[in-house]
Design an enzyme around this catalytic site. Structure first.
Site, short mmCIF file in Angstrom:
data_model
loop_
_atom_site.label_atom_id
_atom_site.label_comp_id
_atom_site.label_asym_id
_atom_site.label_seq_id
_atom_site.Cartn_x
_atom_site.Cartn_y
_atom_site.Cartn_z
N HIS A 1 -6.58 -12.35 2.34
CA HIS A 1 -5.57 -11.95 1.36
C HIS A 1 -6.17 -11.06 0.27
O HIS A 1 -5.57 -10.91 -0.79
CB HIS A 1 -4.95 -13.18 0.69
N GLU B 1 3.93 -7.45 12.03
CA GLU B 1 3.62 -6.20 11.33
C GLU B 1 3.78 -4.99 12.23
O GLU B 1 4.23 -3.92 11.77
CB GLU B 1 2.21 -6.26 10.74
#
Length: 355
Positions: A147, A78
């Site tokens: 998540h 990321e």
């Protein structure tokens, strides 16, 4: 669009665009397709966004149509994804990196905060970072702690970043196009709980088919929804509800079931914030309820509460109320108890109206 209960028809010049019903995933895909076609500087990058089309299929078919140089997969990094996007933006491109889940964005915070958000200022306007970081956020799919988080407040605190959260397919498409064309870095959070259609979010109630829901009407072609303009979901006199994302649908369902004459504002963008629309509504109703899915302490609702108190104090007939997620790690098996729902929102409404 602020202050209007009816959605304004999108148009291109003098021609009203054809409309049809699609869900949020399809609306996002259309926005990306349109911008890839219109602007050769737009590129899409991220984990599995190319051949596979994204874990939620938001980029399905785009690599096949626009090529591997415009839509491509990246390593699982990321910080690398966002760092590369900063450099691409400074070079003149308009990257749209996808972070697969909002929970994964934290390794890229340094690039977002120290580089993207400050680039225009630190270069005296010589360089900009016109990047739009897309990411699914929030719960509703039993994704567990890694998540399902709602970290929007972290980004609203950073000067130089814009934070956008759509609640309908119409807004998802129009806001995403506006974000991609914006010259500043935008965090574009997509509430995955309503990816496949707007619904009340009550786990024990049937889902309303999105193809029958008025919020699924989306024009074909290019149109923009301006950043910084709230949407009046419904007008009312009894109290104002400030909310965004999935909670727009939940709050609307609760008010409808309780028969409360509430005015509901979908903020759409947290930064820039439509403060004038908020002031006008609270001054009219005299009561304010804030609803969001994220943790309560230091959530964006705290900023909203402070703004309402500072600007509308003499119009308030009761203290501002907040209904939020709890100050706990995200609960996997109990996520539907974690969400603001009919019981907690209903109790807050009753309390506001009794004072």
């Amino acid at each position: 669009m602020s202050g209007d209960t009816a959605q304004e028809p999108a148009s291109l010049g003098d021609n009203v665009l054809p409309e049809r019903r699609i869900n949020m995933i399809e609306a996002i895909n259309e926005a990306l397709d349109i911008m890839l076609t219109r602007d050769p500087d737009v590129i899409i990058m991220g984990e599995d966004v190319g051949y596979f089309g994204g874990v939620f299929r938001a980029t399905a078919g785009l690599q096949a149509k626009h090529g591997k140089n415009r839509v491509f997969d990246t390593p699982i990094s990321e910080c690398g994804i966002i760092g590369a996007a900063v450099g691409m933006g400074a070079y003149g491109l308009r990257p749209v990196p996808e972070i697969q889940f909002a929970d994964y964005i934290y390794p890229g915070l340094d690039q977002l905060i120290s580089e993207a958000a400050r680039l225009r200022y630190r270069s005296a306007g010589d360089y900009i970072a016109p990047m739009t970081v897309r990411s699914p956020f929030g719960g509703g799919i039993f994704g567990g702690q890694t998540h399902s988080q709602s970290p929007e407040a972290l980004f609203t605190h950073v000067a130089g970043l814009k934070t956008v959260i759509p609640a309908t397919p119409y807004d998802a498409k129009g806001l995403l196009i506006a974000a991609i064309e914006d010259n500043d870095p935008v965090i574009f959070f997509e509430p995955k709980r309503i990816y496949n259609g707007p619904f009340t979010g009550f786990y024990d109630q049937p889902v309303e088919p999105w193809k029958k829901h008025p919020d699924s009407v989306v024009p074909e072609g290019y149109y923009k929804v301006p950043l910084g303009k709230a949407r009046t979901v419904r007008e009312g006199e009894a109290l104002t509800v400030l909310t965004y994302g999935t909670m727009v649908h939940v709050a609307e369902a609760v008010c409808r079931e309780k028969g409360v004459d509430a005015e509901i504002l979908d903020l759409r963008t947290l930064v820039p914030l439509d403060i004038k629309a908020i002031e006008a509504s609270v001054e009219k109703t005299g009561r304010c309820l804030i609803v969001h899915e994220a943790t309560r302490t230091s959530g964006f609702g705290a900023e909203l509460s402070a703004l309402v108190t500072e600007r509308c104090f003499y119009h308030l007939e009761a203290p501002v109320e907040r209904v939020t997620g709890f100050d706990t790690p995200y609960p996997h098996s109990l996520e539907w108890a974690y969400f603001p729902g009919p019981v907690r929102i209903g109790e807050a409404i009753d309390k506001l109206l009794s004072e």
